[in-house]
Design a protein around this motif. Structure first.
Motif, PDB file in Angstrom:
ATOM      1  N   ALA A 254      74.708 -32.700  27.857  1.00 56.24           N
ATOM      2  CA  ALA A 254      74.551 -31.880  26.758  1.00 56.24           C
ATOM      3  C   ALA A 254      76.003 -31.250  26.764  1.00 56.24           C
ATOM      4  N   HIS A 255      76.602 -30.930  27.891  1.00 54.73           N
ATOM      5  CA  HIS A 255      78.081 -30.155  27.581  1.00 54.73           C
ATOM      6  C   HIS A 255      79.159 -31.210  27.420  1.00 54.73           C
ATOM      7  N   PRO A 256      79.942 -30.776  26.553  1.00 57.38           N
ATOM      8  CA  PRO A 256      81.227 -31.549  26.178  1.00 57.38           C
ATOM      9  C   PRO A 256      82.072 -31.987  27.573  1.00 57.38           C
ATOM     10  N   TYR A 257      82.129 -31.008  28.504  1.00 52.36           N
ATOM     11  CA  TYR A 257      82.783 -31.019  29.748  1.00 52.36           C
ATOM     12  C   TYR A 257      82.062 -32.067  30.612  1.00 52.36           C
ATOM     13  N   GLY A 294      85.674 -15.814  25.669  1.00 49.05           N
ATOM     14  CA  GLY A 294      84.664 -16.594  25.154  1.00 49.05           C
ATOM     15  C   GLY A 294      84.086 -17.834  26.118  1.00 49.05           C
ATOM     16  N   CYS A 295      84.172 -18.946  25.719  1.00 40.81           N
ATOM     17  CA  CYS A 295      83.764 -20.049  26.494  1.00 40.81           C
ATOM     18  C   CYS A 295      84.985 -20.476  27.298  1.00 40.81           C
ATOM     19  N   ALA A 296      84.732 -20.675  28.679  1.00 40.94           N
ATOM     20  CA  ALA A 296      85.717 -21.023  29.570  1.00 40.94           C
ATOM     21  C   ALA A 296      86.278 -22.519  29.311  1.00 40.94           C
ATOM     22  N   PHE A 297      85.463 -23.253  28.460  1.00 37.94           N
ATOM     23  CA  PHE A 297      86.141 -24.634  28.437  1.00 37.94           C
ATOM     24  C   PHE A 297      86.843 -24.808  26.897  1.00 37.94           C
ATOM     25  N   VAL A 298      87.123 -23.754  26.186  1.00 40.88           N
ATOM     26  CA  VAL A 298      87.436 -23.689  24.832  1.00 40.88           C
ATOM     27  C   VAL A 298      88.960 -24.069  24.778  1.00 40.88           C
ATOM     28  N   THR A 299      89.778 -24.069  25.914  1.00 40.91           N
ATOM     29  CA  THR A 299      91.244 -24.727  25.604  1.00 40.91           C
ATOM     30  C   THR A 299      90.967 -26.146  25.677  1.00 40.91           C
ATOM     31  N   ARG A 300      89.767 -26.691  26.168  1.00 44.07           N
ATOM     32  CA  ARG A 300      90.162 -28.220  26.272  1.00 44.07           C
ATOM     33  C   ARG A 300      89.021 -28.894  25.501  1.00 44.07           C
ATOM     34  N   CYS A 301      88.298 -28.045  24.499  1.00 47.68           N
ATOM     35  CA  CYS A 301      87.064 -28.765  24.042  1.00 47.68           C
ATOM     36  C   CYS A 301      87.327 -29.263  22.532  1.00 47.68           C
ATOM     37  N   PRO A 302      86.801 -30.484  22.098  1.00 49.71           N
ATOM     38  CA  PRO A 302      87.078 -31.306  20.900  1.00 49.71           C
ATOM     39  C   PRO A 302      86.266 -30.337  19.941  1.00 49.71           C
ATOM     40  N   PHE A 303      85.116 -29.855  20.184  1.00 46.42           N
ATOM     41  CA  PHE A 303      84.306 -29.245  19.399  1.00 46.42           C
ATOM     42  C   PHE A 303      84.278 -27.778  19.334  1.00 46.42           C
ATOM     43  N   ALA A 304      85.523 -27.081  19.696  1.00 42.08           N
ATOM     44  CA  ALA A 304      85.647 -25.700  19.798  1.00 42.08           C
ATOM     45  C   ALA A 304      85.439 -25.074  18.326  1.00 42.08           C
ATOM     46  N   MET A 305      84.589 -23.987  18.107  1.00 41.11           N
ATOM     47  CA  MET A 305      84.644 -23.186  16.999  1.00 41.11           C
ATOM     48  C   MET A 305      85.104 -21.800  17.295  1.00 41.11           C
ATOM     49  N   ASP A 306      85.251 -21.183  15.967  1.00 38.50           N
ATOM     50  CA  ASP A 306      85.800 -19.866  16.109  1.00 38.50           C
ATOM     51  C   ASP A 306      84.919 -18.952  17.166  1.00 38.50           C
ATOM     52  N   VAL A 307      83.548 -19.105  17.129  1.00 41.57           N
ATOM     53  CA  VAL A 307      82.698 -18.211  18.095  1.00 41.57           C
ATOM     54  C   VAL A 307      82.993 -18.503  19.503  1.00 41.57           C
ATOM     55  N   CYS A 308      83.554 -19.916  19.888  1.00 38.24           N
ATOM     56  CA  CYS A 308      83.631 -19.954  21.171  1.00 38.24           C
ATOM     57  C   CYS A 308      84.949 -19.332  21.649  1.00 38.24           C
ATOM     58  N   ARG A 309      85.887 -18.908  20.844  1.00 37.79           N
ATOM     59  CA  ARG A 309      86.997 -18.006  21.389  1.00 37.79           C
ATOM     60  C   ARG A 309      86.706 -16.701  21.575  1.00 37.79           C
ATOM     61  N   ALA A 312      81.066 -15.793  25.021  1.00 37.03           N
ATOM     62  CA  ALA A 312      80.504 -16.883  25.970  1.00 37.03           C
ATOM     63  C   ALA A 312      79.192 -17.224  25.729  1.00 37.03           C
ATOM     64  N   PRO A 313      79.173 -18.585  25.667  1.00 34.76           N
ATOM     65  CA  PRO A 313      77.776 -19.067  25.229  1.00 34.76           C
ATOM     66  C   PRO A 313      77.002 -18.826  26.340  1.00 34.76           C
ATOM     67  N   ALA A 314      75.513 -18.703  25.766  1.00 31.45           N
ATOM     68  CA  ALA A 314      74.324 -18.313  26.627  1.00 31.45           C
ATOM     69  C   ALA A 314      74.097 -19.661  27.242  1.00 31.45           C
ATOM     70  N   ALA A 325      75.447 -24.259  28.829  1.00 37.58           N
ATOM     71  CA  ALA A 325      76.063 -23.114  28.396  1.00 37.58           C
ATOM     72  C   ALA A 325      76.888 -23.643  27.316  1.00 37.58           C
ATOM     73  N   CYS A 326      76.800 -23.561  26.052  1.00 36.35           N
ATOM     74  CA  CYS A 326      77.463 -24.390  25.014  1.00 36.35           C
ATOM     75  C   CYS A 326      77.013 -23.771  23.587  1.00 36.35           C
ATOM     76  N   HIS A 327      77.803 -23.280  22.769  1.00 37.43           N
ATOM     77  CA  HIS A 327      77.535 -22.744  21.456  1.00 37.43           C
ATOM     78  C   HIS A 327      76.709 -23.856  20.633  1.00 37.43           C
ATOM     79  N   LEU A 328      77.277 -25.182  20.893  1.00 39.12           N
ATOM     80  CA  LEU A 328      76.695 -26.291  20.202  1.00 39.12           C
ATOM     81  C   LEU A 328      75.022 -26.436  20.133  1.00 39.12           C
ATOM     82  N   GLN A 329      74.467 -25.753  21.192  1.00 39.26           N
ATOM     83  CA  GLN A 329      73.238 -25.715  21.370  1.00 39.26           C
ATOM     84  C   GLN A 329      72.373 -24.948  20.476  1.00 39.26           C
TER      85      GLN A 329
END
Ligand code: ADP
Ligand code: SF4
Ligand code: MG
Length: 356
Positions: A254-257, A294-309, A312-314, A325-329
């Motif tokens: 489920a997580h891009p990482y 925000g999200c720890a993976f934001v610097t490498r994630c292809p799906f990053a959104m403004d909220v991710c920066r 931190a995703p719940a 833990a990803c805002h996409l969920q």
């Protein structure tokens, strides 16, 4: 491992709650560097179960394993073993608790003294903790060597006289000598060739069944973990970003990482996530002393959104078991988009760089 039966959390042997480990110090006026190696981790290992802990080098796996055994100072959170909070144990109580938890490392030289015959190394914890006579210790060593598939006569040999796989068997014999309930295997098979890896994994499985052991099985190699783990936790920059039953995580990450890590398994491998898409994981792990907002993976994630920066995703439940833990969920993939420029993930059919 195909057994993905629901875990009975009442039967957990190890419970880790909001665990935090830092290195370094804030220094005068907070100008020093504080490295958040483990940053608010929750996980559970059921009795007689194996939890695989995966993630790139530097993500905090070893530190987490060592913190569970109280080998590094815990900055915050809780570790419970068999219902007992071991976070604050001291002195004799800590030594007693340590007996129930053992660690097997990638390099058995770290636990085996090269200048002692292996019979001595295996007997050492027995003599310290159980005060066995030399004769009884020798008999017990022979028994333990038999348990790990080595002849008793090998007790008089030095570590250098063994192959890598045999040395790991010796390290396992030493680890199980005091009948622990939890064994943390930190890259325990990573240095071995594939066929020796399989033999050592079969041995670990055999011992789990015989002695009801639980394993926290740390490895950067996802293919290895699939063979042994009932559940998997994926770590990134000190956080567990996804966890769940092994089959669910590998079949429907489920997580891009997690998706990127699984893409690193060659397509011909039976453990391939089978999505048909390869995801290229580029860029390096950010500095844990200076993690992104925000999200720890934001610097490498292809799906990053403004909220991710910013936020931190719940942690949210995933269909089929476990959490992510990803805002996409919560926002849904429709809002995802805009591959990041530098350091983003993209590309097809290229093997991602996932450092060991
Ligand atoms: N004793 C230590 N002192 C300072 N930093 C450390 C220490 N141990 C680990 N680290 C740092 O903590 C982070 C996590 O390391 P580690 O737990 O070894 O990760 P992994 O096992 O996933 O490769 C890394 O940035 C590492 O450099
Ligand atoms: S979509 Fe956002 S929250 Fe999810 S992994 Fe990417 S950056 Fe993190
Ligand atoms: Mg490590």
């Amino acid at each position: 491992m195909s057994d993905s039966t629901a875990v009975d959390t009442r039967n957990d042997l190890l419970e880790v709650e909001d665990l935090r480990v830092t290195f370094g110090s804030p220094g005068l006026r907070g100008r020093g560097r504080v490295l958040h190696a483990v940053d608010g981790v929750d996980l559970r290992v059921g009795r007689g179960r194996t939890l695989g802990l995966v993630g790139e080098s530097g993500s905090g796996k070893s530190t987490l394993g060592r913190a569970v055994l109280r080998l590094v100072p815990i900055r915050g959170g809780r570790v419970r073993v068999d219902g007992t909070d071991v976070t604050a144990l001291r002195g004799r109580a800590l030594r007693e608790m340590r007996r129930t938890m053992q660690m097997v490392f990638q390099d058995p030289y770290s636990s085996l003294d090269p200048s002692s015959v292996i019979g001595e190394s295996i007997a050492e914890p027995l003599r310290e903790q159980e005060r066995l006579t030399p004769r009884d210790a020798r008999a017990r060593v022979a028994e333990l060597l038999d348990v790990v598939g080595l002849p008793a006569s090998h007790a008089d040999r030095y570590p250098a006289e063994f192959s890598g796989g045999q040395r790991q068997r010796v390290a396992i014999a030493r680890a199980v000598a005091l009948n622990p309930s939890l064994v943390v295997c930190d890259e325990a098979v990573s240095a071995l060739d594939v066929s020796t890896q399989n033999q050592v994994i079969n041995l670990l499985e055999d011992l789990r069944g015989r002695f009801g052991l639980s394993y926290l099985f740390i490895a950067h190699d996802l293919a290895v973990v699939r063979h042994i783990a009932h559940e998997v936790a994926v770590m990134y920059l000190g956080h567990v970003v996804e966890s769940g039953p092994t089959d669910r995580v590998y079949d429907s990450p489920a997580h891009p990482y997690t998706q990127a890590l699984l893409s690193a398994i060659p397509a011909s491998h039976p453990c391939d996530a089978g999505t048909g898409k390869r995801m290229l994981l580029t860029g390096d792990l950010p500095d844990p002393a200076n993690p992104p907002e925000g999200c720890a993976f934001v610097t490498r994630c292809p799906f990053a959104m403004d909220v991710c920066r910013e936020v931190a995703p719940a942690v949210t439940p995933v269909e089929g078991g476990g959490d992510v833990a990803c805002h996409l969920q919560t926002t849904g993939p429709a809002l995802a988009g805009r591959p990041l420029g530098a350091g983003g993930v993209g590309g097809v059919d290229a093997a991602p760089r996932v450092a060991p």
